[in-house]
Design an enzyme around this catalytic site. Sequence first.
Site, PDB file in Angstrom:
ATOM      1  N   CYS A 104      36.158  94.963  21.764  1.00  0.00           N
ATOM      2  CA  CYS A 104      35.099  96.076  21.525  1.00  0.00           C
ATOM      3  C   CYS A 104      34.494  95.995  20.242  1.00  0.00           C
ATOM      4  CB  CYS A 104      35.890  97.603  21.715  1.00  0.00           C
ATOM      5  SG  CYS A 104      34.706  98.761  21.966  1.00  0.00           S
ATOM      6  N   HIS A 141      39.355  97.284  26.139  1.00  0.00           N
ATOM      7  CA  HIS A 141      40.452  97.620  25.545  1.00  0.00           C
ATOM      8  C   HIS A 141      42.009  97.303  26.114  1.00  0.00           C
ATOM      9  CE1 HIS A 141      38.297  99.498  22.166  1.00  0.00           C
ATOM     10  NE2 HIS A 141      37.492 100.092  23.103  1.00  0.00           N
ATOM     11  N   GLU A 158      44.515  96.943  24.569  1.00  0.00           N
ATOM     12  CA  GLU A 158      45.647  97.619  23.831  1.00  0.00           C
ATOM     13  C   GLU A 158      45.933  98.875  24.381  1.00  0.00           C
ATOM     14  OE1 GLU A 158      42.627  97.390  22.728  1.00  0.00           O
ATOM     15  OE2 GLU A 158      41.907  98.725  21.550  1.00  0.00           O
TER      16      GLU A 158
END
Lengths: 297, 190
Positions: free
Chosen positions: B78, B171, B173
């Site tokens: 991002c 994302h 994560e």
Amino acid sequence: MNEQSTSTGTPLVKRGLAEMLKGGVIMDVVNPEQAKIAEDAGAVAVMALERVPADIRVDGGVARMSDPEMIEGIQEICTIPVMAKARIGHFVEAQILESLGVDYVDESEVLTPADETHHIDKWAFKVPFVCGATNLGEALRRISEGACMIRSKGEAGTGDVVQAVRHLRTITGDIKKLTQADAPELFEWAKQLQAPLPLVQEIAQTGQLPVPLFCAGGLATPADAALAMQLGADAVFVGSGIFKSADPAPRARAIVEATTNYNDPAILAKVSRGLGAPMTGIGMDELGDLKFEDRGW
Amino acid sequence: MTVGVLALQGAFQAHIDKLNELGAEAVEVKRPEHLEGVDALVMPGGESTTMSMLLESSELFDPIAERIDDGMAVFGTCAGLILLATDIEDGRPDQRSFGRLDIAVQRNGYGRQVESFETDIATTVTDESVHAVFIRAPKIVRLGSDVEVLAEARGDAVLVRSGNALGAGFHPELSKSTAIHRLFLDSVYN
């Protein structure tokens, strides 16, 4: 490539933006010029409102959602997320803010509450919500209503950090106690906190809120921001503290640096130098009866 | 083997947790001395304008650029993708990037937060479907000839690789999928 459907407004997507704001500073701004200064100084987001809390306190009267025209003026100039405030329980103000495309709605005790019993059903919205809390029970009630970020209430517009510290310590202190409690004690905790048992049990397991915890209310200096971060906040809101100070731009920048380097006293000393006068402020003990933190149920 | 995670602002802890889950040692990078002993670097999501400013004031920008030149593997998600792109549309004039992925990105290219979305995507690097979360995500609007597209969503490239740089507009994560972090760690180990 085989592709499946996409979903918007999900809890993961809404909490995701709060994750991106971590370690950053969200600044109150009342016009596009201030929004530009905030973005230039490294703010991760701005809170668009017509009057900062210090002025709401002085002016008195009813404080409401800002004029959409003013919010749009700030959205046009900013490339960072724009937040705006709705009154507690005023779901129509929240609907209007969502339709404007604001990135976060703050259901805020700084505005005059519209409902003395009910908060907004935040699950009903695609836009994520942040809500204030003075203790863990309040935080969990807001999360159960769909808040995706919790902030300490502090006492907005005073420049006095003492209430923000009290609220942060109360929330993190009770979380620590939950992690030590056994199953029967957790039933009792849920009753005491007036919070849903599954959330209480989840926190006892994880040792943290299921959404990010930010600090707000009375922060005025780089040291205040670093204090909040060392006490366990994920990020900070600075309201009146920037644009009610003598020289907003350098102070804003210094607070951004301090929030990143909150554990490094040498850097904190360096960025705290020569910033001019902070906002004068009002001490909590000279405040009188108008305490924003008492609003919310 | 130690993976550094740029920790100036943003979702760095989520990356550290994901890397730890995969058995990698992960450390925060906030100052130039933190780069010593780091074998690879993750640049997380957050606000790219804020990170760009803090990269300058922390004096990290030049040391990181040198390490990438020396071949250090780098992974941007991002805002981190924006920091790796050669061209930033709608960026700030003073916004700097490392320019290691020959792409143009449009900041918030999918719209405001109410347009943020999650979806499952297929990639060329694994058979498993990857759950991808896009938060005010940058859109890749131009691809250089040496940039390899590893995944697409909504018809746009969203996972790209060039040399020692890997970039994602989403994302990894934030979701339970570990495939993208494993892909990055494989490139570090080899």
